[in-house]
Motif scaffolding. Structure first.
Motif, PDB file in Angstrom:
ATOM      1  N   SER A  76     135.138  24.177 -11.095  1.00 12.96           N
ATOM      2  CA  SER A  76     135.331  25.599 -10.771  1.00 12.96           C
ATOM      3  C   SER A  76     136.603  25.810  -9.952  1.00 12.96           C
ATOM      4  O   SER A  76     137.159  26.906  -9.935  1.00 12.96           O
TER       5      SER A  76
ATOM      6  N   SER B 238     132.233  17.035   2.686  1.00 15.24           N
ATOM      7  CA  SER B 238     130.837  17.446   2.481  1.00 15.24           C
ATOM      8  C   SER B 238     129.845  16.584   3.254  1.00 15.24           C
ATOM      9  O   SER B 238     128.651  16.593   2.941  1.00 15.24           O
TER      10      SER B 238
ATOM     11  N   ASP C  47     130.766  20.182 -10.975  1.00 15.70           N
ATOM     12  CA  ASP C  47     130.799  21.636 -11.132  1.00 15.70           C
ATOM     13  C   ASP C  47     131.735  22.287 -10.119  1.00 15.70           C
ATOM     14  O   ASP C  47     132.518  23.172 -10.470  1.00 15.70           O
ATOM     15  N   THR C  48     131.665  21.852  -8.865  1.00 16.83           N
ATOM     16  CA  THR C  48     132.517  22.434  -7.819  1.00 16.83           C
ATOM     17  C   THR C  48     133.979  22.136  -8.087  1.00 16.83           C
ATOM     18  O   THR C  48     134.837  23.021  -7.987  1.00 16.83           O
TER      19      THR C  48
ATOM     20  N   TRP D 196     130.523  15.055 -15.141  1.00 16.54           N
ATOM     21  CA  TRP D 196     129.628  14.442 -14.161  1.00 16.54           C
ATOM     22  C   TRP D 196     129.494  12.931 -14.385  1.00 16.54           C
ATOM     23  O   TRP D 196     129.295  12.175 -13.437  1.00 16.54           O
TER      24      TRP D 196
ATOM     25  N   LEU E  75     124.466  16.130  -1.949  1.00 16.10           N
ATOM     26  CA  LEU E  75     125.402  16.110  -3.061  1.00 16.10           C
ATOM     27  C   LEU E  75     124.756  15.473  -4.280  1.00 16.10           C
ATOM     28  O   LEU E  75     123.869  14.644  -4.157  1.00 16.10           O
ATOM     29  N   SER E  76     125.248  15.849  -5.433  1.00  9.97           N
ATOM     30  CA  SER E  76     124.873  15.206  -6.682  1.00  9.97           C
ATOM     31  C   SER E  76     126.130  15.110  -7.520  1.00  9.97           C
ATOM     32  O   SER E  76     127.112  15.820  -7.274  1.00  9.97           O
ATOM     33  N   THR E  77     126.102  14.234  -8.499  1.00 10.40           N
ATOM     34  CA  THR E  77     127.275  14.098  -9.363  1.00 10.40           C
ATOM     35  C   THR E  77     127.565  15.417 -10.082  1.00 10.40           C
ATOM     36  O   THR E  77     128.717  15.802 -10.230  1.00 10.40           O
ATOM     37  N   LYS E  78     126.509  16.109 -10.484  1.00  2.00           N
ATOM     38  CA  LYS E  78     126.686  17.397 -11.169  1.00  2.00           C
ATOM     39  C   LYS E  78     127.308  18.424 -10.230  1.00  2.00           C
ATOM     40  O   LYS E  78     128.220  19.157 -10.618  1.00  2.00           O
ATOM     41  N   LYS E  79     126.838  18.473  -8.990  1.00  2.00           N
ATOM     42  CA  LYS E  79     127.377  19.431  -8.023  1.00  2.00           C
ATOM     43  C   LYS E  79     128.856  19.151  -7.759  1.00  2.00           C
ATOM     44  O   LYS E  79     129.672  20.074  -7.706  1.00  2.00           O
ATOM     45  N   ILE E  80     129.209  17.897  -7.614  1.00  2.00           N
ATOM     46  CA  ILE E  80     130.611  17.531  -7.391  1.00  2.00           C
ATOM     47  C   ILE E  80     131.453  17.950  -8.594  1.00  2.00           C
ATOM     48  O   ILE E  80     132.493  18.592  -8.444  1.00  2.00           O
TER      49      ILE E  80
ATOM     50  N   SER F  99     125.948  17.205   3.853  1.00  2.00           N
ATOM     51  CA  SER F  99     125.424  18.125   2.840  1.00  2.00           C
ATOM     52  C   SER F  99     124.870  17.333   1.669  1.00  2.00           C
ATOM     53  O   SER F  99     125.443  16.311   1.289  1.00  2.00           O
TER      54      SER F  99
END
Length: 181
Positions: A158, A142, A154-155, A165, A147-152, A145
């Motif tokens: 999923s 990434s 969540d991705t 997080w 990034l946030s701890t939540k995005k990491i 791009s």
């Protein structure tokens, strides 16, 4: 005046009560003491208290592009030198030997695994080493791009790799302290 004695201690943090050893050598006259290691917390806690500002911390980084070009003696275009720099490695050790791509990759993998397992996982205590490796790979994939701890989290969740997080944040902090990121 006496003769100087130079003492080099590498990875001393692996020795129980190493702080006392370092302090006992540090206070001796005519001793020039060098403590090296890959652990970012080497001069943390008790050692920093014992030495109380009587030390200089120097972070050693991989070669910069200009250092790489100088070390290899290249006479290539800047674009060509940069591409080679990114794919070859910026660790001086790799430049000292005529190694194949596979040998270079294995060496770099060994460095990464050693740091993740010995430095990061031991610092975290109950870390999931496989999750640490997945987070490092995710970050590397990434680059560039936001990034946030939540995005990491969540991705990864999923993708079937359930992680909280807060765990991601702990792991990122430890990876940053060990200079992986």
């Amino acid at each position: 005046s006496g003769e100087w004695t130079y003492v080099f201690l590498d990875e001393i943090q692996l020795v129980p009560d190493f702080q006392r050893v370092v302090d006992s050598l540090f206070i001796k006259p005519y001793v020039d003491l060098y403590v090296t290691g890959s652990n970012a917390s080497l001069l943390g806690g008790e050692l920093a208290t014992l030495l109380g500002g009587r030390y200089i911390e120097i972070h050693m980084l991989p070669l910069s592009l200009s250092e790489y070009i100088e070390a290899t003696g290249q006479q290539k275009s800047p674009d060509s030198a940069y591409r080679e720099y990114l794919t070859t490695s910026s660790f001086p050790y790799v430049l000292t030997y005529d190694v194949t791509f596979i040998q270079r990759r294995d060496y770099l993998d060994a460095i990464l695994n050693t740091i993740i397992v010995k430095d990061v996982a031991s610092r975290l205590g109950n870390a999931d080493v496989m999750m640490l490796k997945r987070i490092v790979r995710f970050i590397c994939d990434s680059i560039g791009s936001p990034l946030s701890t939540k995005k990491i989290a969540d991705t990864m969740s999923s993708d079937g790799q359930k992680v909280d997080w807060k765990t991601v944040e702990r792991y990122l902090n430890a990876l940053q302290e060990s200079f992986i990121i």
